[in-house]
Motif scaffolding. Structure first.
Motif, PDB file in Angstrom:
ATOM      1  N   ARG A  40       0.433  -1.609   0.079  1.00 20.42           N
ATOM      2  CA  ARG A  40      -0.122  -0.288  -0.564  1.00 20.42           C
ATOM      3  C   ARG A  40       1.258   0.964  -0.312  1.00 20.42           C
ATOM      4  N   ASP A  41       0.228   2.611   0.009  1.00 15.48           N
ATOM      5  CA  ASP A  41       0.754   3.611  -0.536  1.00 15.48           C
ATOM      6  C   ASP A  41       0.229   4.648   0.999  1.00 15.48           C
ATOM      7  N   ILE A  42       1.007   5.058   1.666  1.00 16.69           N
ATOM      8  CA  ILE A  42       0.101   5.620   2.523  1.00 16.69           C
ATOM      9  C   ILE A  42       0.663   6.837   2.881  1.00 16.69           C
ATOM     10  N   ASP A  43       0.114   7.907   3.414  1.00 14.96           N
ATOM     11  CA  ASP A  43       0.395   9.531   3.297  1.00 14.96           C
ATOM     12  C   ASP A  43       0.545   9.715   4.253  1.00 14.96           C
ATOM     13  N   VAL A  44       1.258   9.999   5.219  1.00 18.00           N
ATOM     14  CA  VAL A  44       1.095  10.911   6.497  1.00 18.00           C
ATOM     15  C   VAL A  44       1.594  11.861   6.883  1.00 18.00           C
ATOM     16  N   ASP A  50       4.710  -2.154   2.431  1.00 19.40           N
ATOM     17  CA  ASP A  50       4.411  -0.896   1.660  1.00 19.40           C
ATOM     18  C   ASP A  50       5.238   0.291   1.894  1.00 19.40           C
ATOM     19  N   SER A  51       4.144   1.501   1.559  1.00 24.34           N
ATOM     20  CA  SER A  51       5.157   2.790   1.118  1.00 24.34           C
ATOM     21  C   SER A  51       4.810   3.920   2.079  1.00 24.34           C
ATOM     22  N   VAL A  52       5.366   4.405   2.976  1.00 23.47           N
ATOM     23  CA  VAL A  52       5.081   5.855   4.113  1.00 23.47           C
ATOM     24  C   VAL A  52       5.641   6.746   3.516  1.00 23.47           C
ATOM     25  N   ASN A  53       5.056   7.436   2.989  1.00 26.53           N
ATOM     26  CA  ASN A  53       5.584   8.871   2.932  1.00 26.53           C
ATOM     27  C   ASN A  53       5.144  10.395   4.718  1.00 26.53           C
ATOM     28  N   VAL A  54       5.827  10.278   4.678  1.00 27.24           N
ATOM     29  CA  VAL A  54       5.882  11.472   5.632  1.00 27.24           C
ATOM     30  C   VAL A  54       5.686  12.743   5.539  1.00 27.24           C
ATOM     31  N   PHE A  55       4.944  13.639   5.776  1.00 24.81           N
ATOM     32  CA  PHE A  55       5.086  15.223   5.682  1.00 24.81           C
ATOM     33  C   PHE A  55       4.931  16.020   6.392  1.00 24.81           C
ATOM     34  N   ASP A  56       6.276  16.621   7.242  1.00 20.64           N
ATOM     35  CA  ASP A  56       5.573  17.329   8.266  1.00 20.64           C
ATOM     36  C   ASP A  56       5.364  17.407   9.607  1.00 20.64           C
TER      37      ASP A  56
END
Length: 325
Positions: A8-12, A56-62
């Motif tokens: 899954r692609d998860i944007d946090v 899974d791919s987790v992308n974290v912003f700020d």
């Protein structure tokens, strides 16, 4: 690149202007059907309850690295690939083959700018919006000048940034005009921020709400003022919780030689605090806020998420002492 082949692609992302503009730029460059994890401005431990596993791919912003260090280690050790953009304190950062980290705590940098740089400045208008929302006016204007934007266009992007940031503040999601995920869903329809300003109903709603809440500020006086610092305690009202972040930014702009604190009551006999440092290199806000259990941030701006009422007087004394040294 952050697209996961099998998982899954998860944007946090933080629900404030910087976080939402950062993830928006990333997904303009790399469109994907992603899962979203976000919350109000103070919801910074978003990785703690994240369900992700190998592939899974987790992308974290700020989102603060230090506040999520244990979850980050667990996720990486379980085989999650993680891309991380942030400008808050990251004293616990480390290298890992599954971690790609874009981090810079320079007071002139925000997460939207870091994403913009990583993408070769493809969507600089959104980075300008994020920078204005994060109260980095000089950074935003420098970017705007490089694009040849008119003063009127700069003003439009500034207003959008402030409104996106205003929406993120509140003790709970109930205080907000929009859940940040819903606001992002509307925002994601627009590649051009000027089109969003013209067409999006969310922009009008936030505009009306901001101007309505701002009227309350006319009757406020400082709770305490010193030569180098100024402090306000706001009333226990939803409007005060919503406007507190932008009010702190406004105080910092109007009083460039004074560090500022805005304190708002919570519903559990405690307070939430926003800090802006007038001299971030000499008096970093995150260093001061880090003295408190739930404090943190970056050099120019920080906060304390839960300040017990019993510690308020002690906090005020330390605030004026620290920012007057």
């Amino acid at each position: 690149m952050s697209l996961s082949a099998n998982g899954r692609d998860i944007d946090v992302f933080n629900g404030d202007a910087d976080g939402i503009c950062a993830v928006h730029q990333w997904r303009l460059a790399y469109p994907a059907d992603t899962e979203l994890v976000t919350g109000a401005k103070r919801d910074i431990s978003l990785l703690q309850n994240l369900s992700a596993s190998y592939g899974d791919s987790v992308n974290v912003f700020d989102i603060s690295f230090d506040q999520n260090i244990h979850s980050i280690r667990q996720l990486l050790d379980s085989g999650v690939k993680m891309t991380y953009f942030d400008h808050h304190s990251a004293n616990t950062r480390f290298e890992h083959p599954g971690l790609t980290m874009y981090w810079d705590d320079d007071p002139k940098v925000c997460s939207s700018v870091l994403v913009n740089n990583a993408l070769g400045r493809q969507y600089s208008e959104w980075a300008i919006v994020g920078a204005f929302g994060d109260n980095l006016s000089n950074t935003a204007r420098k970017l705007a000048t490089s694009l040849g934007l008119s003063e009127y266009q700069v003003g439009q992007l500034c207003e959008l940034g402030k409104l996106l940031n205003y929406n993120a503040y509140g003790e709970s999601l109930a205080d907000l005009h929009f859940h940040p995920a819903l606001l992002y869903a509307e925002m994601s329809q627009y590649k051009d921020p000027f089109q969003m300003i013209t067409e999006a109903s969310a922009f009008r709603t936030l505009q009306r709400g901001y101007h309505s809440d701002q009227l309350y500020l006319n009757s406020l006086n400082p709770t305490e003022t010193g030569k180098d610092a100024i402090l306000y305690v706001l009333p226990d009202q939803s409007w005060a919780r919503r406007i507190s972040g932008e009010f702190a930014n406004q105080l910092a702009t109007d009083n460039p030689s004074k560090s500022c604190a805005v304190i708002v009551p919570k519903t559990n006999s405690a307070f939430v605090v926003s800090i802006r440092s007038a001299m971030p290199d000499l008096h970093p806000a995150n260093t001061f806020c880090g003295r408190f259990l739930t404090g943190g941030g970056r050099r120019s701006a920080g906060g304390v998420n839960i300040l017990p009422a019993s510690e308020l007087d002690h906090f005020v004394r330390l605030f004026f002492q620290y920012f007057s040294e």
